[in-house]
Design a protein around this motif. Sequence first.
Motif, short mmCIF file in Angstrom:
data_model
loop_
_atom_site.label_atom_id
_atom_site.label_comp_id
_atom_site.label_asym_id
_atom_site.label_seq_id
_atom_site.Cartn_x
_atom_site.Cartn_y
_atom_site.Cartn_z
N LYS A 9 0.84 -1.19 0.00
CA LYS A 9 0.00 0.00 0.00
C LYS A 9 0.88 1.25 0.00
O LYS A 9 2.08 1.19 0.32
CB LYS A 9 -0.93 -0.01 1.21
CG LYS A 9 -1.97 -1.13 1.14
CD LYS A 9 -2.92 -1.09 2.33
CE LYS A 9 -3.98 -2.20 2.21
NZ LYS A 9 -4.91 -2.20 3.36
N ASN A 10 0.28 2.37 -0.32
CA ASN A 10 1.04 3.60 -0.51
C ASN A 10 1.90 3.98 0.70
O ASN A 10 3.05 4.39 0.56
CB ASN A 10 0.10 4.75 -0.84
CG ASN A 10 -0.63 4.55 -2.15
OD1 ASN A 10 -0.35 3.63 -2.90
ND2 ASN A 10 -1.58 5.43 -2.44
N GLY A 11 1.35 3.85 1.88
CA GLY A 11 2.06 4.28 3.08
C GLY A 11 3.32 3.51 3.37
O GLY A 11 4.26 4.04 4.00
N GLU A 12 3.39 2.27 2.91
CA GLU A 12 4.57 1.43 3.17
C GLU A 12 5.80 1.93 2.42
O GLU A 12 6.93 1.58 2.78
CB GLU A 12 4.27 -0.02 2.82
CG GLU A 12 3.22 -0.65 3.73
CD GLU A 12 2.88 -2.07 3.34
OE1 GLU A 12 3.76 -2.95 3.43
OE2 GLU A 12 1.72 -2.31 2.93
N LEU A 13 5.61 2.74 1.39
CA LEU A 13 6.74 3.29 0.65
C LEU A 13 7.55 4.26 1.50
O LEU A 13 8.73 4.50 1.21
CB LEU A 13 6.26 4.00 -0.62
CG LEU A 13 5.64 3.14 -1.71
CD1 LEU A 13 5.26 3.99 -2.91
CD2 LEU A 13 6.59 2.02 -2.15
N ILE A 14 6.94 4.84 2.52
CA ILE A 14 7.69 5.76 3.38
C ILE A 14 7.89 5.21 4.80
O ILE A 14 8.76 5.68 5.53
CB ILE A 14 7.02 7.15 3.45
CG1 ILE A 14 5.57 7.05 3.92
CG2 ILE A 14 7.11 7.84 2.10
CD1 ILE A 14 4.92 8.41 4.17
N SER A 15 7.08 4.22 5.20
CA SER A 15 7.25 3.66 6.54
C SER A 15 8.41 2.67 6.60
O SER A 15 9.05 2.50 7.64
CB SER A 15 5.96 2.98 7.01
OG SER A 15 5.64 1.88 6.18
#
Length: 298
Positions: free
Chosen positions: A197-203
């Motif tokens: 998901k999108n958020g995992e790219l920065i987490s």
Amino acid sequence: MEVGIIGAGSLGLLYSYYLSINQSVTLYTNKAVQANLINEKGITVQRDNNLFHMNMNANDSREYKEQFLIITVKQYQLEEIIEKLKDQPSKTILFLQNGMGHIRFMPEISHHRILFGVSEHGALKLNETTVKHTGIGMTKIAFYDRQKIDSEIINTLINNEHSLFMFKLFTEWEPILKEKLVVNATINSLTSVLKVKNGELISDPYFKKLLYELFLEVIDVLNERDVDGLWLHVVKICENTAGNVSSMYKDVKEGRQTEIDSILGYLIDHAYGKNIPYMRFLYYAVKGIENENNLGRV
């Protein structure tokens, strides 16, 4: 004002619902089955755990008779529509596509008044008549040729906009398309291959490093100088849509053709010898996935 919306995916359903509150809207679907269902049941929007309903006129013809058309189909579905528009009398047409591959068609329909747009709304199609409004944003629009504008239609659109569905007119189209292309080229392509998901790219620190290296390639090809501002924009999109699946990743998961050609393919074609290993890898990876799904053309 009579509005024709071409394409009944997530954005087509969403725009049809909100614009029909104050305008007369016809939704052009690809299949008669969906048109019949919409005519029977209308369109339902799910927002904040509430359901909102609107009756709707839909058909699967290619008449496109309205003076104002909004095209929401995928890039790879445009050619047939462009052929129809060539023979149509002059209209005002808003294109809402990811990427910049559609620019090449504009000389073929230069008798029309063309708008390019970027939708910041989040939308998820739940079934043929229902769409979930997952994120409220703005629709940024700009005329392709500033010598060919339609102030009357734009004023009608903006003066009758819904408070949750606003439009903003810009003087130049290229900056708004490039900003969206940076987001699509980085978030969409990476999530599709990493299957996150999108958020995992920065987490995840390793995914974030990949995201940044890809981002640097993209802005280099686009000759964008606002590195810090655009990077913060990409990160903010990841944060604001952390739990969302990108549209390209959704296409991959469901075995559909993606818009990789008009996003990374467009950038690769305009790299002109620049070193872009991350972009090339991701492009070929997504094309390989398409090929496995019997959608690629070898």
